[in-house]
Motif scaffolding. Sequence first.
Motif, PDB file in Angstrom:
ATOM      1  N   VAL A  50       0.835  -1.199   0.000  1.00  0.00           N
ATOM      2  CA  VAL A  50       0.000   0.000   0.000  1.00  0.00           C
ATOM      3  C   VAL A  50       0.876   1.257   0.000  1.00  0.00           C
ATOM      4  O   VAL A  50       0.573   2.240  -0.689  1.00  0.00           O
ATOM      5  CB  VAL A  50      -0.943  -0.015   1.215  1.00  0.00           C
ATOM      6  N   LEU A  51       1.965   1.238   0.762  1.00  0.00           N
ATOM      7  CA  LEU A  51       2.863   2.392   0.769  1.00  0.00           C
ATOM      8  C   LEU A  51       3.495   2.606  -0.606  1.00  0.00           C
ATOM      9  O   LEU A  51       3.694   3.751  -1.039  1.00  0.00           O
ATOM     10  CB  LEU A  51       3.944   2.202   1.826  1.00  0.00           C
ATOM     11  N   ALA A  52       3.822   1.509  -1.294  1.00  0.00           N
ATOM     12  CA  ALA A  52       4.371   1.637  -2.645  1.00  0.00           C
ATOM     13  C   ALA A  52       3.340   2.259  -3.583  1.00  0.00           C
ATOM     14  O   ALA A  52       3.685   3.086  -4.445  1.00  0.00           O
ATOM     15  CB  ALA A  52       4.805   0.272  -3.162  1.00  0.00           C
ATOM     16  N   ALA A  53       2.070   1.888  -3.416  1.00  0.00           N
ATOM     17  CA  ALA A  53       1.011   2.489  -4.237  1.00  0.00           C
ATOM     18  C   ALA A  53       0.888   3.984  -3.955  1.00  0.00           C
ATOM     19  O   ALA A  53       0.708   4.790  -4.872  1.00  0.00           O
ATOM     20  CB  ALA A  53      -0.311   1.783  -3.960  1.00  0.00           C
ATOM     21  N   HIS A  54       1.001   4.349  -2.679  1.00  0.00           N
ATOM     22  CA  HIS A  54       0.976   5.777  -2.328  1.00  0.00           C
ATOM     23  C   HIS A  54       2.162   6.520  -2.933  1.00  0.00           C
ATOM     24  O   HIS A  54       2.024   7.638  -3.446  1.00  0.00           O
ATOM     25  CB  HIS A  54       0.987   5.949  -0.808  1.00  0.00           C
ATOM     26  N   ALA A  55       3.328   5.902  -2.862  1.00  0.00           N
ATOM     27  CA  ALA A  55       4.518   6.542  -3.423  1.00  0.00           C
ATOM     28  C   ALA A  55       4.367   6.736  -4.928  1.00  0.00           C
ATOM     29  O   ALA A  55       4.748   7.783  -5.479  1.00  0.00           O
ATOM     30  CB  ALA A  55       5.756   5.712  -3.106  1.00  0.00           C
ATOM     31  N   ALA A  56       3.812   5.737  -5.609  1.00  0.00           N
ATOM     32  CA  ALA A  56       3.601   5.858  -7.054  1.00  0.00           C
ATOM     33  C   ALA A  56       2.631   6.991  -7.364  1.00  0.00           C
ATOM     34  O   ALA A  56       2.847   7.776  -8.303  1.00  0.00           O
ATOM     35  CB  ALA A  56       3.068   4.535  -7.604  1.00  0.00           C
ATOM     36  N   TRP A  57       1.575   7.094  -6.573  1.00  0.00           N
ATOM     37  CA  TRP A  57       0.609   8.187  -6.779  1.00  0.00           C
ATOM     38  C   TRP A  57       1.286   9.544  -6.614  1.00  0.00           C
ATOM     39  O   TRP A  57       1.101  10.444  -7.435  1.00  0.00           O
ATOM     40  CB  TRP A  57      -0.535   8.031  -5.780  1.00  0.00           C
ATOM     41  N   MET A  58       2.077   9.690  -5.562  1.00  0.00           N
ATOM     42  CA  MET A  58       2.709  10.976  -5.323  1.00  0.00           C
ATOM     43  C   MET A  58       3.744  11.308  -6.394  1.00  0.00           C
ATOM     44  O   MET A  58       3.825  12.446  -6.859  1.00  0.00           O
ATOM     45  CB  MET A  58       3.365  10.983  -3.940  1.00  0.00           C
ATOM     46  N   LEU A  59       4.522  10.321  -6.815  1.00  0.00           N
ATOM     47  CA  LEU A  59       5.536  10.570  -7.844  1.00  0.00           C
ATOM     48  C   LEU A  59       4.887  10.976  -9.160  1.00  0.00           C
ATOM     49  O   LEU A  59       5.340  11.912  -9.833  1.00  0.00           O
ATOM     50  CB  LEU A  59       6.411   9.334  -8.024  1.00  0.00           C
ATOM     51  N   VAL A  60       3.843  10.262  -9.531  1.00  0.00           N
ATOM     52  CA  VAL A  60       3.150  10.598 -10.781  1.00  0.00           C
ATOM     53  C   VAL A  60       2.522  11.987 -10.685  1.00  0.00           C
ATOM     54  O   VAL A  60       2.610  12.797 -11.623  1.00  0.00           O
ATOM     55  CB  VAL A  60       2.082   9.532 -11.092  1.00  0.00           C
ATOM     56  N   GLY A  61       1.890  12.285  -9.535  1.00  0.00           N
ATOM     57  CA  GLY A  61       1.263  13.591  -9.378  1.00  0.00           C
ATOM     58  C   GLY A  61       2.270  14.727  -9.416  1.00  0.00           C
ATOM     59  O   GLY A  61       2.077  15.724 -10.123  1.00  0.00           O
ATOM     60  N   PHE A  62       3.372  14.583  -8.657  1.00  0.00           N
ATOM     61  CA  PHE A  62       4.384  15.640  -8.651  1.00  0.00           C
ATOM     62  C   PHE A  62       5.067  15.750 -10.018  1.00  0.00           C
ATOM     63  O   PHE A  62       5.383  16.854 -10.481  1.00  0.00           O
ATOM     64  CB  PHE A  62       5.423  15.371  -7.570  1.00  0.00           C
ATOM     65  N   GLY A  63       5.303  14.615 -10.669  1.00  0.00           N
ATOM     66  CA  GLY A  63       5.922  14.656 -11.994  1.00  0.00           C
ATOM     67  C   GLY A  63       5.048  15.363 -13.006  1.00  0.00           C
ATOM     68  O   GLY A  63       5.531  16.186 -13.796  1.00  0.00           O
TER      69      GLY A  63
END
Length: 610
Positions: free
Chosen positions: A568-581
């Motif tokens: 779940v934390l990896a999914a959150h990290a992916a969401w944040m990276l995609v959003g910030f990118g």
Amino acid sequence: MSQAAAAPRADPGGRTAVAVDAAIGLVVGGVLLAGLARPGFPLLRDWVAAPYPPLSDAALGLGESAARAVPQDVAVVWASRALGAVGLPAWPLTGALTAVFCVWLAVGAGALARRVLPATRAVPGALLRLPAVLGAVWNPFVVERLLQGHWSLLAGAAAVVSLPVVLSRARPRVAAACAAVAGAGLTPTGWVLAVIAAGVAVACAPRGGRTRSALATAGVAVVTALPWLVATLLAGPASAAAGSGAAGAGATGVEAFAARAETGIGTVGSVVASGGIWNAAAVPPSRATWWAAVALALLVAVWALAAPGLWRARREPVVRAAVPVAVAVWLLVSAAATGPGLAVLDALVDAVPAAGLVRDTQKFVALALPATVLALAVATRALARWLRPAGAAVLVAAVAVASVPDAPAALWSALRPVTYGPGWAEVDRIVAGEPGDVLVLPAGSFRSTPLWAGGAPVLDPAPRLLDARVLVPGDLLVGGAGGVAGEGSRARAATDALLDGADPAVLAGLGVRWVLDERTSAGPRGESGATLESTTTRYSDPELTLHEITAAAPQAPPPASPAARAAVLAAHAAWMLVGFGAALGAILAALPVPMLAPALRRRRARGPGR
């Protein structure tokens, strides 16, 4: 001097207009959210802020309750820790984010107005946009959702207003669209709104960029949904093992969450006016009087003024993406509050697990905001034929304010930040990291505490204050009078046992080691005194009493596995990276890169090495 040289220099990115719109949004948002400038943590109905909340299983969506606030809760945890690491207080966090969403709404509304109504010498663009920008932030939908505590839903509403503009261009701003979808995905509800708006905008866009826009936004939407999708999949078996079915005999809550008719205007009039939230307690006083009818009549007059201009602009992609959707939303949301509509939704929610996202139908009124924004702008231009442009802008802006004239007073009174007593930190020190779960008194997921929000119902902040598993049934309070049963079957069984005065060993068998009595909160306590007589008091002050069950070892289910938490934390990290990118890409695309061209030409003329 040539004609080209004599022409005024254009602002190709509309950066000056964006700055003006953002400033208006900041001022309007500041007026509405002024109460949050007072020190303390917002605590009102579903709006629960806490100092440095723990990264618990519940925050990750791995508890018994559904992942309704994912990834919002994890984002708040990370942001709070980041603020603490640099020595900044965490209490302004959610209020500041809400202000950002107000600015986003304003900028999106200004972009819609500029797209349909370019500035002319007769009517300056800033005046055309003023009612639209103000009305995007100051309206019943925004105010009622803030009073309900749905601050993060404003991100979804802002994405809905922005996406038609960035996706309906001949050369769509794909990065900006992806950033909007990711930002709206702060909650599952915002994600649904953004996906619908993006789909409609792509369908109405010129053919040239449709495929690229559709693929990019769909990919970002999938990544953005991963936090709550992964959490739901991983928590599903655990929730079922904890005892499914105890959550109340098929009660879907569809009727409780249907759009509500406001005074004198019926359900249709309420949703057309962008109001009608299901909780009557989250409605400003003016919307509960005859004034609601006056405000609706003024809005209808704005639509009548705007109708010819909108019809002439019907081939404009943003108009095609906004007006038909608004009409469809008004009709569908109103129909969903009728007997047949409730029956259809009830069957859908009962049969399809993910259909609970559409239970609160009034939130889809956000999809009509782009059309309302356009109507305010087009009506201003139409009125400017008979009045001075400034007078027309002020008059139409007054209509937007009149929709909920007491918004600042209602929000100032309701948004009273609180300071948690020192007992919470002491209780957290005792229970953190210890085996066994925490059960709270009085019973229920909501609290009515004079120390908080003037006694208005609020979600129990204990799960966000204590670094331990707090058992909450997840029941949803509707209108202050009733509720819809949640998914926390073990919490409900333990609470029932406590209210019945059961032996402490019964609670231990359900995994309970601690009972936290929030003494200043009103609510049912039943015969809990008989149970608590046989416990050990570990802490007590005028607000809190912590009891420990020592008669038997707690038989609590294990917490989420490290693998599940990591996923779940990896999914959150992916969401944040995609959003910030995506946000970074949108910012870079908006930079005045052409201004660098003369410097580059001079560099080439000097030659290498000079």
